[in-house]
Design a protein around this motif. Structure first.
Motif, mmCIF file in Angstrom:
data_model
loop_
_atom_site.group_PDB
_atom_site.id
_atom_site.type_symbol
_atom_site.label_atom_id
_atom_site.label_comp_id
_atom_site.label_asym_id
_atom_site.label_seq_id
_atom_site.Cartn_x
_atom_site.Cartn_y
_atom_site.Cartn_z
ATOM 1 N N TYR A 1 0.883 -1.272 -0.026
ATOM 2 C CA TYR A 1 -0.037 0.011 -0.017
ATOM 3 C C TYR A 1 0.874 1.272 -0.073
ATOM 4 N N ALA A 2 1.992 1.277 0.568
ATOM 5 C CA ALA A 2 2.961 2.689 0.825
ATOM 6 C C ALA A 2 3.357 2.798 -0.666
ATOM 7 N N GLU A 3 3.588 1.739 -1.475
ATOM 8 C CA GLU A 3 4.151 2.111 -2.913
ATOM 9 C C GLU A 3 2.718 2.409 -3.891
ATOM 10 N N ALA A 4 1.576 1.819 -3.482
ATOM 11 C CA ALA A 4 0.779 2.280 -4.500
ATOM 12 C C ALA A 4 0.063 3.619 -4.180
ATOM 13 N N GLU A 5 -0.080 4.059 -3.068
ATOM 14 C CA GLU A 5 -0.863 5.319 -2.611
ATOM 15 C C GLU A 5 0.015 6.658 -3.421
#
Length: 358
Positions: free
Chosen positions: A234-238
């Motif tokens: 999620y930290a890469e997607a956001e």
């Protein structure tokens, strides 16, 4: 003078430049004027008029005006078949264009035979490795993927990639289009490392070709982020989704269906992290855009409803979760039939709600 065919040729070229940059508002008045000049000079059933109708139709599509686009493309196809015969390569252009709009409308059963006919015409006219064949194969692969047939899509997608890379080289934007579809085919099969690799390659091509702030770049950012979402990264997607949303707002406007796609995916990223208020805000916005869109009952609406339902279930609001899941299920059944993986997902989600409710 201002209304001669030489002026029309120059205006067409300028309109095409704007269109390729995604500057649809600038392209439209030029293309409208070219159409008027050609109709006045050549008559309403001339192949050059069909060319102008086709280009204007795709500008309307870029603005989300799919009904107007379809109307022009049906007329284009009729002109070309009458003037040139049913197996002329220009007829295949119209078949391809109309199929693209049907795809936008989630009319997949209408789109498929048009693309198959376009491939057959182009292969017969130009051979199996022509640029137009690569184009139509990519569209057909995208359709099979969307309909839940990733295994059927993969060989078509690989063939499209091979044709475009051989003809156009490793840094061409058309290759990026094929890599984007191939990456999504891999992601649907859970082959996330391969999907990530192809999305990153497509993103690099598009940034180099168009700069950092164009709609095609936003598409690659969105789809790469979705691969990260599916893996829990999620930290890469956001940040990718925030950038995609910004680009789409700036270039496509705040009511465009593609913006709703990015908002829905980011909402699910937030939901999975327990950031329910932020997710709720994004979902409300995504569903409002979809409500105003020409195709309200689109599969992308079903994705937003599914995320909303999961959000309700996370918060113990089971009656609201059930209602949203049932709406998503209905849309998916209507678009795909009963054998699609997304239909199975909706049924599983509903079963989870009923189990949670005891």
């Amino acid at each position: 003078g201002p209304d001669d065919l030489g002026v029309a040729r120059n205006l067409r070229l300028l309109g095409r430049v704007y269109w390729e940059q995604g500057s649809f508002a600038e392209a439209e008045p030029l293309q409208t004027r070219v159409l008027a000049i050609r109709e006045a000079a050549l008559g309403s059933d001339h192949p050059d008029v069909a060319d102008s109708l086709n280009m204007l139709a795709f500008t309307y599509r870029g603005q989300g005006r799919c009904a107007e686009s379809e109307r022009l493309l049906v007329r284009t196809l009729s002109i070309r078949e009458a003037a040139l015969g049913p197996d002329h390569p220009a007829v295949a252009v119209s078949l391809n264009s109309l199929a693209v709009v049907y795809y936008d409308f989630a009319r997949y059963a209408d789109a498929q035979p048009l693309w198959e006919r376009a491939v057959a015409i182009w292969e017969k006219a130009y051979g199996p490795d022509h640029r137009h064949v690569g184009f139509a194969l990519n569209n057909l692969a995208s359709l099979h993927r969307q309909c839940g047939h990733a295994k059927r899509a993969e060989p078509l997608s690989l063939r499209s990639v091979a044709i475009r890379e051989t003809l156009l080289g490793p840094a061409h934007p058309e290759l990026a289009m094929s890599l984007n579809v191939l990456a999504r085919v891999y992601a649907d099969q859970g082959r996330f490392a391969e999907a990530e690799q192809q999305h990153m390659r497509a993103l690099a091509i598009r940034e180099n070709a168009f700069g950092p702030d164009r709609p095609d770049v936003a598409q690659s950012l969105n789809n790469l982020a979705d691969v990260y979402r599916l893996q829990g990264r999620y930290a890469e997607a956001e940040p990718l989704l925030l950038r995609a949303i910004f680009i789409r707002e700036q270039t496509l406007g705040r009511e465009h269906p593609e913006l709703a796609v990015s908002l829905s995916i980011l909402a699910d990223v937030y939901r999975r992290q327990g950031r329910h208020e932020e997710a709720q805000t994004l979902l409300a916005r995504a569903l409002a855009i979809r409500k105003n869109a020409l195709v309200q009952e689109h599969p992308e609406s079903a994705f937003a409803l599914s995320v909303l339902a999961l959000q309700h279930a996370d918060q113990g609001r089971l009656a609201e979760a059930e209602a949203a899941h049932l709406r998503a299920l209905s849309i998916r059944k209507n678009a795909f039939g009963t054998a699609h993986p997304d239909v199975a997902e909706s049924l599983k989600n509903l079963a989870d709600v009923y189990q949670q409710d005891g």
